[in-house]
Design an enzyme around this catalytic site. Structure first.
Site, short mmCIF file in Angstrom:
data_model
loop_
_atom_site.label_atom_id
_atom_site.label_comp_id
_atom_site.label_asym_id
_atom_site.label_seq_id
_atom_site.Cartn_x
_atom_site.Cartn_y
_atom_site.Cartn_z
N VAL A 33 0.84 -1.19 0.00
CA VAL A 33 0.00 0.00 0.00
C VAL A 33 0.87 1.25 0.00
O VAL A 33 0.56 2.25 -0.66
CB VAL A 33 -0.97 0.01 1.21
CG1 VAL A 33 -1.77 1.30 1.27
CG2 VAL A 33 -1.91 -1.19 1.15
N CYS A 34 1.99 1.20 0.70
CA CYS A 34 2.86 2.37 0.87
C CYS A 34 3.27 3.03 -0.45
O CYS A 34 3.14 4.25 -0.59
CB CYS A 34 4.08 2.02 1.70
SG CYS A 34 3.67 1.44 3.36
N PRO A 35 3.75 2.27 -1.45
CA PRO A 35 4.15 2.95 -2.68
C PRO A 35 2.98 3.61 -3.40
O PRO A 35 3.15 4.64 -4.05
CB PRO A 35 4.80 1.85 -3.53
CG PRO A 35 4.35 0.57 -2.94
CD PRO A 35 4.05 0.83 -1.50
#
Length: 187
Positions: free
Chosen positions: A46-48
């Site tokens: 999810v972070c990118p």
């Protein structure tokens, strides 16, 4: 007790930004609006998507006088490696702060102690160094940079117009409210 309207605590960290390592402290954040966006870890899922979304809106934040910082408990070296290998992270032109000591994550009360990672926390800090907005949620839920832009605009509006408040779904140029006796029971 909430950390809203409290002064940011002292910290010192190293960040990766545009091919360089830079020092960042609480003093770096003062003098302009700042957004700190904590995320769990580099090389995740999810972070990118969040950081890329923020990168796509970065010029709008800059135009509003806002500096953006991504923060995770990874090192600044890991941030560089991620930047060099991920197409999404290559778009990031704002600083990625390394917080391997977890001091910054603790200061903003987003550290998951048993995992050594941060929750997804977003903080808007005014030029005087006070936290004006915070949003913290489960790590499985990604954020939306356009909604963050709206909230920063509202925070800036309220700061520039004492006595006025922004109602739900307020957008730039829309009507605000001025709390008063005449307004009681009329909404």
């Amino acid at each position: 007790m909430s950390i809203i309207n409290t002064q940011i605590k002292p910290f010192a960290a190293t960040a990766y930004k545009n091919g360089k390592f830079i020092d960042v402290t609480q003093e770096t954040l003062k003098g302009k609006w700042a957004v700190l966006m904590f995320y769990p870890a580099d090389f995740t899922f999810v972070c990118p998507t969040e950081l890329e979304d923020l990168a796509d809106h970065y010029s709008q934040f800059k135009d509003m006088g806002v500096e953006v910082y991504g923060v995770s408990t990874d090192s600044h070296f890991a941030h560089k490696a991620w930047h060099d290998t991920s197409e999404a992270i290559k778009k990031v032109q704002y600083a990625l702060i390394g917080d391997p000591t977890q001091q910054l994550s603790r200061n903003f009360e987003v550290l998951i102690e048993e995992e050594g990672m941060a929750l997804r926390g977003t903080f808007v800090i005014n030029p005087e160094g006070f936290i004006k907005l915070m949003e913290v949620h489960d790590n499985g839920i990604g954020r939306d940079a356009s909604e963050l832009l709206r909230k920063v605009k509202a925070a800036q509006y309220v700061a520039a117009h004492p006595g006025e408040v922004c109602p739900a779904k307020w957008t730039e140029g829309a009507a605000t409210l001025t709390p008063s006796l005449d307004l009681v029971g009329k909404i």
